[in-house]
Scaffold this motif. Structure first.
Motif, PDB file in Angstrom:
ATOM      1  N   SER A  42      41.696  44.452  32.357  1.00  0.00           N
ATOM      2  CA  SER A  42      41.850  43.056  32.769  1.00  0.00           C
ATOM      3  C   SER A  42      43.309  42.630  32.693  1.00  0.00           C
ATOM      4  O   SER A  42      44.151  43.297  32.082  1.00  0.00           O
ATOM      5  N   HIS A  43      43.566  41.513  33.338  1.00  0.00           N
ATOM      6  CA  HIS A  43      44.890  40.881  33.315  1.00  0.00           C
ATOM      7  C   HIS A  43      44.673  39.378  33.333  1.00  0.00           C
ATOM      8  O   HIS A  43      43.897  38.859  34.148  1.00  0.00           O
ATOM      9  N   THR A  44      45.328  38.687  32.432  1.00  0.00           N
ATOM     10  CA  THR A  44      45.205  37.231  32.366  1.00  0.00           C
ATOM     11  C   THR A  44      46.293  36.582  33.211  1.00  0.00           C
ATOM     12  O   THR A  44      47.462  36.981  33.161  1.00  0.00           O
ATOM     13  N   TRP A  45      45.888  35.592  34.007  1.00  0.00           N
ATOM     14  CA  TRP A  45      46.862  34.848  34.796  1.00  0.00           C
ATOM     15  C   TRP A  45      46.381  33.418  34.957  1.00  0.00           C
ATOM     16  O   TRP A  45      45.286  33.071  34.536  1.00  0.00           O
ATOM     17  N   GLU A  46      47.203  32.590  35.559  1.00  0.00           N
ATOM     18  CA  GLU A  46      46.858  31.184  35.732  1.00  0.00           C
ATOM     19  C   GLU A  46      47.545  30.655  36.974  1.00  0.00           C
ATOM     20  O   GLU A  46      48.687  31.002  37.266  1.00  0.00           O
ATOM     21  N   ASN A  47      46.823  29.819  37.717  1.00  0.00           N
ATOM     22  CA  ASN A  47      47.447  29.230  38.907  1.00  0.00           C
ATOM     23  C   ASN A  47      48.493  28.200  38.509  1.00  0.00           C
ATOM     24  O   ASN A  47      48.511  27.688  37.385  1.00  0.00           O
ATOM     25  N   GLY A  52      52.575  20.039  44.609  1.00  0.00           N
ATOM     26  CA  GLY A  52      51.258  19.485  44.890  1.00  0.00           C
ATOM     27  C   GLY A  52      50.231  20.483  45.381  1.00  0.00           C
ATOM     28  O   GLY A  52      49.120  20.092  45.741  1.00  0.00           O
ATOM     29  N   ILE A  53      50.572  21.792  45.379  1.00  0.00           N
ATOM     30  CA  ILE A  53      49.678  22.844  45.870  1.00  0.00           C
ATOM     31  C   ILE A  53      49.322  23.790  44.725  1.00  0.00           C
ATOM     32  O   ILE A  53      50.207  24.314  44.044  1.00  0.00           O
ATOM     33  N   TRP A  54      48.014  24.024  44.516  1.00  0.00           N
ATOM     34  CA  TRP A  54      47.587  25.045  43.564  1.00  0.00           C
ATOM     35  C   TRP A  54      47.782  26.408  44.207  1.00  0.00           C
ATOM     36  O   TRP A  54      47.289  26.667  45.309  1.00  0.00           O
ATOM     37  N   THR A  55      48.531  27.285  43.515  1.00  0.00           N
ATOM     38  CA  THR A  55      48.904  28.552  44.136  1.00  0.00           C
ATOM     39  C   THR A  55      49.101  29.647  43.096  1.00  0.00           C
ATOM     40  O   THR A  55      49.215  29.390  41.887  1.00  0.00           O
ATOM     41  N   TYR A  56      49.115  30.876  43.567  1.00  0.00           N
ATOM     42  CA  TYR A  56      49.602  32.047  42.842  1.00  0.00           C
ATOM     43  C   TYR A  56      50.620  32.699  43.769  1.00  0.00           C
ATOM     44  O   TYR A  56      50.375  32.830  44.978  1.00  0.00           O
ATOM     45  N   SER A  57      51.740  33.144  43.218  1.00  0.00           N
ATOM     46  CA  SER A  57      52.751  33.770  44.066  1.00  0.00           C
ATOM     47  C   SER A  57      52.303  35.170  44.474  1.00  0.00           C
ATOM     48  O   SER A  57      51.455  35.791  43.835  1.00  0.00           O
ATOM     49  N   GLN A  58      52.897  35.656  45.571  1.00  0.00           N
ATOM     50  CA  GLN A  58      52.565  36.995  46.052  1.00  0.00           C
ATOM     51  C   GLN A  58      52.922  38.047  44.997  1.00  0.00           C
ATOM     52  O   GLN A  58      52.173  39.016  44.802  1.00  0.00           O
ATOM     53  N   ASP A  59      54.024  37.843  44.299  1.00  0.00           N
ATOM     54  CA  ASP A  59      54.401  38.777  43.232  1.00  0.00           C
ATOM     55  C   ASP A  59      53.373  38.772  42.108  1.00  0.00           C
ATOM     56  O   ASP A  59      53.042  39.831  41.548  1.00  0.00           O
ATOM     57  N   GLU A  60      52.862  37.578  41.758  1.00  0.00           N
ATOM     58  CA  GLU A  60      51.843  37.485  40.715  1.00  0.00           C
ATOM     59  C   GLU A  60      50.569  38.216  41.125  1.00  0.00           C
ATOM     60  O   GLU A  60      49.909  38.860  40.296  1.00  0.00           O
ATOM     61  N   ILE A  61      50.206  38.110  42.390  1.00  0.00           N
ATOM     62  CA  ILE A  61      48.996  38.761  42.877  1.00  0.00           C
ATOM     63  C   ILE A  61      49.112  40.271  42.739  1.00  0.00           C
ATOM     64  O   ILE A  61      48.217  40.936  42.209  1.00  0.00           O
ATOM     65  N   ILE A  62      50.230  40.824  43.199  1.00  0.00           N
ATOM     66  CA  ILE A  62      50.413  42.279  43.171  1.00  0.00           C
ATOM     67  C   ILE A  62      50.580  42.780  41.739  1.00  0.00           C
ATOM     68  O   ILE A  62      49.962  43.765  41.335  1.00  0.00           O
ATOM     69  N   SER A  63      51.395  42.108  40.952  1.00  0.00           N
ATOM     70  CA  SER A  63      51.609  42.557  39.572  1.00  0.00           C
ATOM     71  C   SER A  63      50.329  42.413  38.750  1.00  0.00           C
ATOM     72  O   SER A  63      50.046  43.241  37.877  1.00  0.00           O
ATOM     73  N   GLY A  64      49.529  41.381  39.051  1.00  0.00           N
ATOM     74  CA  GLY A  64      48.254  41.214  38.354  1.00  0.00           C
ATOM     75  C   GLY A  64      47.285  42.330  38.693  1.00  0.00           C
ATOM     76  O   GLY A  64      46.567  42.845  37.822  1.00  0.00           O
ATOM     77  N   LEU A  65      47.236  42.710  39.971  1.00  0.00           N
ATOM     78  CA  LEU A  65      46.407  43.837  40.399  1.00  0.00           C
ATOM     79  C   LEU A  65      46.807  45.101  39.656  1.00  0.00           C
ATOM     80  O   LEU A  65      45.957  45.826  39.111  1.00  0.00           O
ATOM     81  N   GLN A  66      48.101  45.373  39.615  1.00  0.00           N
ATOM     82  CA  GLN A  66      48.593  46.581  38.971  1.00  0.00           C
ATOM     83  C   GLN A  66      48.322  46.561  37.466  1.00  0.00           C
ATOM     84  O   GLN A  66      47.959  47.583  36.878  1.00  0.00           O
ATOM     85  N   SER A  67      48.464  45.408  36.853  1.00  0.00           N
ATOM     86  CA  SER A  67      48.232  45.290  35.415  1.00  0.00           C
ATOM     87  C   SER A  67      46.770  45.530  35.062  1.00  0.00           C
ATOM     88  O   SER A  67      46.456  46.237  34.098  1.00  0.00           O
ATOM     89  N   ALA A  68      45.856  44.934  35.840  1.00  0.00           N
ATOM     90  CA  ALA A  68      44.425  45.126  35.572  1.00  0.00           C
ATOM     91  C   ALA A  68      44.036  46.588  35.753  1.00  0.00           C
ATOM     92  O   ALA A  68      43.262  47.140  34.956  1.00  0.00           O
ATOM     93  N   TYR A  69      44.574  47.229  36.803  1.00  0.00           N
ATOM     94  CA  TYR A  69      44.255  48.637  37.037  1.00  0.00           C
ATOM     95  C   TYR A  69      44.851  49.522  35.940  1.00  0.00           C
ATOM     96  O   TYR A  69      44.199  50.459  35.464  1.00  0.00           O
TER      97      TYR A  69
END
Length: 533
Positions: A42-47, A52-69
């Motif tokens: 698993s990998h913990t993250w937060e939006n 005014g926009i709830w988001t996750y950055s593209q870098d966060e998405i990829i690094s989170g994927l890699q961390s969980a794997y």
């Protein structure tokens, strides 16, 4: 299955993996040939709220994927003393809806707009009226059309848009596809053709014809696939992206990427007609597989989506569930730490959750609102977490925790009343999963009272979406011509243990009293939104 047997399966390249991007955690699950979870990561993250926009950055998405794997690989190494190198089948799932738009050169045009945003009200209203079909604010098509209404400069350059699961799948395989369940949260599905509704696509194109875009809507949408259909294989670039250490081999077969609704249905064996499930975590939604169409559209209250194999599903969805509860648990943890005490997170949660069973049936007059963000189902575009009580309310820990749990289901109850009372929808089983049910007795007792119907939890209730996605990947390679519902019933859940709680009348009456207070108190929440910046 013994550790040695699992080790042999992994070494032989028969591992099957599901990865799901939740709102606060990215989870990876590896299952054996009996479809049992045998390793996890698993990998913990937060939006983030940016401009005014709830988001996750593209870098966060990829690094989170890699961390969980990487965490999954670590667990495999610790348990079986081997390095995970070859995966037979893999599936990606994620929170549904939202907006990831790319140009012809595959550049992300604007930051990812997640399902949590309530900024597309005008688009939602106009599209729902045009189609005669509920188009919620969080749906991808609402985001695209709102961007058009806003005259956003990026819109003429859009060449492709998708969901979070679709984006990750594309990065791993090069395939711009989507499972039908996730696709049904982008744009309406015609359950007869099991594809996007062609009539509505034409209506949309006509609606924006005066803009003279170079694209048609069908050019932008990912291809729709059903559970069990081939969705490509992991490329060499995809393998390197997922596992930068370079251990993973290319060639893993990929299941169609799905949304968390579809994986929830799969993980609870709720894909057949007259079955339903409740997924409760950061958000909460209940889904019932319908026997027939609803009598009318309930815009903003009931969504229509599909199972991973294309059956029509009614969904009542609330943006806010356990997020505010988690903040209160963190506060109690800080108090214990300040007092020099040390309690594990699991024990703290269990203790506080269990205390709710000792509270007064109507929570003693206490009224919290858990609105960290807006809530479409109750007509609020923003959120303000609140706690309100009169001077005479019985302010005890048990009542406080019971009220915190009751309020997580207030918005959900608003939608479910429509299905049960107005549409007379019938269900044979309603199964719960997600963090809300980790302490099963508490979760089932509260949920059954809120929905005034028996609710069950499988022994695998805590496994949730990533396990559901792993099952869909297993179905891809092990389905052997069976329907998804038949395969799940016979190959996965045939011997599963189930706990069912039927609501007691005093618990139902208690929730109803709380719900009346909650509904009346929405005026307080609205005032807070306008008064507190």
């Amino acid at each position: 299955m013994t550790n040695e047997a699992v080790k042999s399966e992994i070494e032989a390249g028969n591992a099957i993996v599901g990865i799901e991007f939740g709102s606060t955690r990215i989870k990876a699950v590896l299952i054996n040939s009996k479809n049992e979870p045998v390793a996890q990561g698993s990998h913990t993250w937060e939006n983030s709220l940016v401009d005014g926009i709830w988001t996750y950055s593209q870098d966060e998405i990829i690094s989170g994927l890699q961390s969980a794997y990487a965490d999954l690989k670590r667990d495999v190494k610790e348990k079986y003393s081997i390095t995970l190198k070859k995966i037979r089948a893999l599936g990606i799932s994620a929170m549904m809806h939202g907006y990831l738009a790319f140009d012809k050169d595959n550049n992300l045009l604007v930051p990812f707009r997640t399902w949590r945003n309530t900024i597309t009200g005008k688009a939602s209203e106009q599209l729902s009226a045009l189609f005669g079909y509920p188009i919620p604010e969080r749906w991808s098509i609402s985001h695209l059309y709102q961007a058009i209404l806003n005259n956003e400069s990026h819109v003429p350059n859009v060449a492709f848009f998708t969901t979070l699961a679709g984006f990750i799948h594309w990065k791993l395989t090069g395939q711009k596809v989507l499972g039908i369940g996730d696709a049904s949260g982008m744009f309406p599905i015609d359950t007869a053709t099991r594809n996007y509704n062609e009539k509505m696509i034409k209506q949309f194109d006509e609606l924006v014809a005066d803009k003279k875009f170079s694209w048609k809507l069908s050019d932008l949408l990912p291809k729709v696939l059903l559970a069990g259909e081939d969705a490509g294989t992991v490329t060499a670039e995809g393998a390197k992206l997922l596992d930068p250490a370079g251990d993973l081999e290319a060639g893993s077969r990929m299941a169609p990427p799905e949304g968390d609704a579809g994986t929830g249905m799969t993980a609870t064996n709720s894909v057949a007609k007259r079955t339903g499930n409740v997924s409760a975590g950061t958000s909460v939604f209940a889904m019932v597989v319908l026997e027939k169409d609803l009598s009318k559209a309930y815009n903003g209250l009931i969504d229509l989506v599909t199972t991973p194999d294309g059956a029509l599903v009614a969904m009542a969805h609330a943006n806010n569930c356990m997020g505010e509860f988690d903040h209160w648990v963190a506060l109690f943890d800080q108090l214990l730490t300040a007092c020099g005490a040390s309690v594990s997170k699991d024990k703290l949660y269990s203790t506080l959750l269990t205390s709710a069973l000792n509270g007064e049936k109507d929570c003693g007059g206490l009224l919290p609102f858990n609105y960290l963000s807006g809530e479409s189902i109750t007509g609020l575009t923003e959120g303000r977490p609140l706690f309100v009580r009169t001077q005479h309310a019985n302010f005890t820990l048990a009542n406080f925790m019971r009220a915190q749990l009751f309020t997580t289901l207030g918005a959900l109850r608003t939608g479910m009343d429509i299905l049960f009372d107005k549409e007379q929808v019938k269900i044979d089983t309603l199964t719960g999963h997600g963090g809300f049910f980790k302490t099963a007795e508490v979760g089932l007792t509260v949920m059954s009272a809120a929905l005034h119907t028996p609710v069950s939890a499988l022994e695998t209730a805590g496994e949730g979406g990533p396990w559901g996605m792993a099952l869909l990947a297993s179905f891809l390679v092990n389905g052997n011509g069976k329907s998804l519902s038949e395969w799940l019933e016979k190959e996965v859940f045939a011997s599963s243990k189930k706990t069912t709680v039927a609501p007691k009348q005093d618990d139902i009456d208690g929730f109803n009293a709380f719900f009346a207070r909650y509904t009346k108190g929405l005026a307080i929440e609205k005032a807070a939104i306008t008064s507190i910046e």
